[in-house]
Write an enzyme that holds these catalytic residues in place. Structure first.
Site, mmCIF file in Angstrom:
data_model
loop_
_atom_site.group_PDB
_atom_site.id
_atom_site.type_symbol
_atom_site.label_atom_id
_atom_site.label_comp_id
_atom_site.label_asym_id
_atom_site.label_seq_id
_atom_site.Cartn_x
_atom_site.Cartn_y
_atom_site.Cartn_z
ATOM 1 N N SER A 14 73.394 -2.227 50.953
ATOM 2 C CA SER A 14 72.122 -1.514 51.019
ATOM 3 C C SER A 14 71.632 -1.066 49.640
ATOM 4 O O SER A 14 70.474 -1.282 49.283
ATOM 5 C CB SER A 14 72.201 -0.289 51.935
ATOM 6 O OG SER A 14 73.446 -0.111 52.485
ATOM 7 N N GLY A 137 72.655 10.712 42.808
ATOM 8 C CA GLY A 137 71.712 11.720 43.292
ATOM 9 C C GLY A 137 71.335 11.425 44.725
ATOM 10 O O GLY A 137 71.856 10.480 45.332
ATOM 11 N N ALA A 141 69.522 4.384 50.291
ATOM 12 C CA ALA A 141 68.896 3.087 50.017
ATOM 13 C C ALA A 141 67.730 2.815 50.972
ATOM 14 O O ALA A 141 66.693 2.290 50.569
ATOM 15 C CB ALA A 141 69.942 1.997 50.154
ATOM 16 N N LYS A 192 81.002 15.018 47.148
ATOM 17 C CA LYS A 192 80.085 15.458 48.218
ATOM 18 C C LYS A 192 80.384 14.751 49.539
ATOM 19 O O LYS A 192 80.062 15.257 50.610
ATOM 20 C CB LYS A 192 78.616 15.281 47.797
ATOM 21 C CG LYS A 192 78.245 13.873 47.350
ATOM 22 C CD LYS A 192 77.595 13.032 48.392
ATOM 23 C CE LYS A 192 77.552 11.583 47.992
ATOM 24 N NZ LYS A 192 76.897 10.680 48.876
ATOM 25 N N ASN A 257 79.336 9.017 55.991
ATOM 26 C CA ASN A 257 80.422 9.994 55.948
ATOM 27 C C ASN A 257 80.166 11.107 56.966
ATOM 28 O O ASN A 257 81.066 11.561 57.656
ATOM 29 C CB ASN A 257 80.565 10.561 54.535
ATOM 30 C CG ASN A 257 81.069 9.505 53.567
ATOM 31 O OD1 ASN A 257 82.246 9.185 53.556
ATOM 32 N ND2 ASN A 257 80.161 8.939 52.779
HETATM 33 N N1 LIG Z 1 73.718 3.072 50.559
HETATM 34 C C1 LIG Z 1 73.205 4.048 49.822
HETATM 35 O O1 LIG Z 1 72.181 4.632 50.160
HETATM 36 C C2 LIG Z 1 73.873 4.444 48.533
HETATM 37 C C3 LIG Z 1 73.218 5.339 47.695
HETATM 38 C C4 LIG Z 1 73.821 5.734 46.519
HETATM 39 C C5 LIG Z 1 75.076 5.215 46.197
HETATM 40 N N2 LIG Z 1 75.690 4.358 47.035
HETATM 41 C C6 LIG Z 1 76.998 3.831 46.628
HETATM 42 O O2 LIG Z 1 76.836 2.455 46.295
HETATM 43 C C7 LIG Z 1 78.033 1.731 46.583
HETATM 44 C C8 LIG Z 1 77.689 0.559 47.474
HETATM 45 O O3 LIG Z 1 77.225 1.114 48.695
HETATM 46 P P1 LIG Z 1 76.324 0.330 49.721
HETATM 47 O O4 LIG Z 1 75.768 1.364 50.631
HETATM 48 O O5 LIG Z 1 75.388 -0.585 49.043
HETATM 49 O O6 LIG Z 1 77.449 -0.504 50.486
HETATM 50 P P2 LIG Z 1 77.276 -1.423 51.754
HETATM 51 O O7 LIG Z 1 78.381 -1.098 52.680
HETATM 52 O O8 LIG Z 1 75.878 -1.355 52.257
HETATM 53 O O9 LIG Z 1 77.511 -2.896 51.169
HETATM 54 C C9 LIG Z 1 78.596 -3.243 50.392
HETATM 55 C C10 LIG Z 1 78.360 -4.656 49.855
HETATM 56 O O10 LIG Z 1 79.338 -4.894 48.860
HETATM 57 C C11 LIG Z 1 79.887 -6.188 49.096
HETATM 58 N N3 LIG Z 1 81.193 -6.223 48.486
HETATM 59 C C12 LIG Z 1 82.355 -5.777 48.995
HETATM 60 N N4 LIG Z 1 83.308 -5.965 48.078
HETATM 61 C C13 LIG Z 1 82.733 -6.519 47.003
HETATM 62 C C14 LIG Z 1 83.214 -6.940 45.741
HETATM 63 N N5 LIG Z 1 84.482 -6.813 45.437
HETATM 64 N N6 LIG Z 1 82.341 -7.459 44.872
HETATM 65 C C15 LIG Z 1 81.050 -7.584 45.194
HETATM 66 N N7 LIG Z 1 80.531 -7.219 46.366
HETATM 67 C C16 LIG Z 1 81.372 -6.685 47.255
HETATM 68 C C17 LIG Z 1 79.874 -6.361 50.597
HETATM 69 O O11 LIG Z 1 79.973 -7.734 50.952
HETATM 70 C C18 LIG Z 1 78.522 -5.730 50.933
HETATM 71 O O12 LIG Z 1 77.488 -6.665 50.835
HETATM 72 C C19 LIG Z 1 78.974 2.734 47.247
HETATM 73 O O13 LIG Z 1 79.872 3.237 46.306
HETATM 74 C C20 LIG Z 1 78.048 3.850 47.722
HETATM 75 O O14 LIG Z 1 78.676 5.108 47.770
HETATM 76 C C21 LIG Z 1 75.115 3.947 48.193
#
Ligand SMILES: NC(=O)c1ccc[n+]([C@@H]2O[C@H](COP(=O)([O-])OP(=O)(O)OC[C@H]3O[C@@H](n4cnc5c(N)ncnc54)[C@H](O)[C@@H]3O)[C@@H](O)[C@H]2O)c1
Length: 334
Positions: A14, A137, A141, A192, A257
């Site tokens: 995302s 922050g 997404a 958090k 979470n």
């Molecule tokens: N989703 C949010 O709104 C958001 C906002 C701020 C920060 N984050 C942080 O961003 C990070 C990613 O979160 P997300 O929500 O996008 O995750 P997600 O669960 O939506 O997607 C994770 C993606 O990473 C891929 N992936 C898994 N292992 C991988 C690797 N070794 N190399 C490359 N790709 C890999 C998966 O196939 C998947 O497409 C997390 O640490 C999360 O805390 C997320």
């Protein structure tokens, strides 16, 4: 100044997908890589991330490609946007293609379970000295992708890098502030998630806004106290990457979470609740790492300890609440 020809994003979940949309404006090309090749092919052909961000059309200059070398080649920035549990192994892969001039931009929130290392520390160990910045922050997404007004922090020890990234990524719906407190911003974004699990447990138990406000307020206090052991600035926790992110994570329906905690509050066993989650719950590892650390060193973190004991030591949510509420009474210390 950062070249705006090409950016690379590692992780097409995302946040990686939503951030690639932000980058698609200033950069000529944005190449995205993911461990899941099938997922990349679907994105490249459908021009939509049906799995993680359904309904959002992806900009034509964002490409989803399975060759990491091709994705990283000639990119001025390499954005890390995958679950924290894979940081070390993925950095080893990235290192093979990383050029000296390329900057790492971290979006990941989490700390390593066994070492308690933050992402910047793992980067230093696995890659060495490299330009590094972290965005953190209140930035779900799903909302950023819909261009809902969002404010975020970009922290780097390299002031110019933070300023360049701020300038490149700021838009009329995405407002970026800079900071030099990488440690505080990384710890705020990771810890958090423990409070989000606590807030979810409170929701699951049927408690109301008094309880949640108590968790958020005492929670940020606890996080700042923990971070003071690592020389982070206490003021960082009053900002977007501290209390800001904590608020959104504790109240949002998007927060995985919080949802995980809610299942536990409703009576699910922590393992059973985890098996029902389709997305990664980073707060669980963080609660384990920080909970263990605090218990071993006698650092006073009652909410973290309660979450740790609920997740890993068979303490029931009801007993955890009772323990928290019947501790010795004391003055409110900020
Ligand atoms: N989703 C949010 O709104 C958001 C906002 C701020 C920060 N984050 C942080 O961003 C990070 C990613 O979160 P997300 O929500 O996008 O995750 P997600 O669960 O939506 O997607 C994770 C993606 O990473 C891929 N992936 C898994 N292992 C991988 C690797 N070794 N190399 C490359 N790709 C890999 C998966 O196939 C998947 O497409 C997390 O640490 C999360 O805390 C997320």
């Amino acid at each position: 100044m950062i070249s705006l020809k090409k950016a690379a994003v590692i992780g097409a979940g995302s946040w990686g997908t939503a951030f690639s949309q932000i980058l698609s404006d200033p950069f000529d090309e944005v190449f995205v890589w993911d461990i899941d090749e099938k997922h990349l092919l679907e994105l490249e052909t459908a021009r939509e991330n049906k799995k993680y961000l359904p309904g959002i059309s992806l900009a034509p200059n964002v490409r989803f490609l399975p060759d990491l070398k091709e994705v990283m080649s000639e990119s001025s920035i390499v954005v890390l946007a995958f679950p924290s549990v894979f940081v070390r192994e993925t950095l080893k892969k990235i290192k093979k293609h990383l050029q000296k001039t390329q900057k790492l931009v971290n979006l990941i929130k989490g700390i390593e379970l066994n070492t308690l290392n933050r992402v910047s520390e793992i980067v230093l160990q696995e890659i060495g000295e490299v330009g590094y910045a972290v965005f953190s922050g209140p930035s779900h997404a799903e909302e950023v992708a819909q261009k809902m007004p969002t404010a975020i922090v970009c922290a780097s020890e390299d002031e110019q890098l933070a300023l360049d990234l701020q300038k490149i990524t700021s838009t009329d719906y995405f407002r970026v502030y800079t900071s030099d407190d990488v440690c505080g911003v990384e710890l705020g974004g990771s810890l958090k998630n423990i409070m989000a699990i606590a807030a979810g447990i409170s929701d699951g138990l049927g408690y109301g806004s008094n309880t949640k406000a108590a968790i958020m307020t005492r929670g940020i206090n606890e996080i700042a106290r923990f971070a003071s052991h690592f020389n982070a600035s206490p003021f960082t926790f009053l900002g977007l990457s501290g209390i800001g992110d904590l608020i959104t994570t504790c109240i949002s329906t998007y927060s995985r979470n919080r949802r995980y905690g809610e299942l536990i509050g409703k009576g699910a066993d922590p393992e059973e609740a985890l098996s029902k989650m389709t997305m990664v719950v980073e707060g669980r590892d963080t609660a384990e790492a920080v909970g263990r650390y605090c218990i071993e060193r006698n650092i006073d973190m009652p909410i973290t300890r309660a979450v740790y004991n609920t997740l890993f030591k068979n303490l029931s949510p009801q007993a955890a609440v009772k323990e928290l509420m019947t501790r010795d009474i004391k003055p409110e210390k900020i």
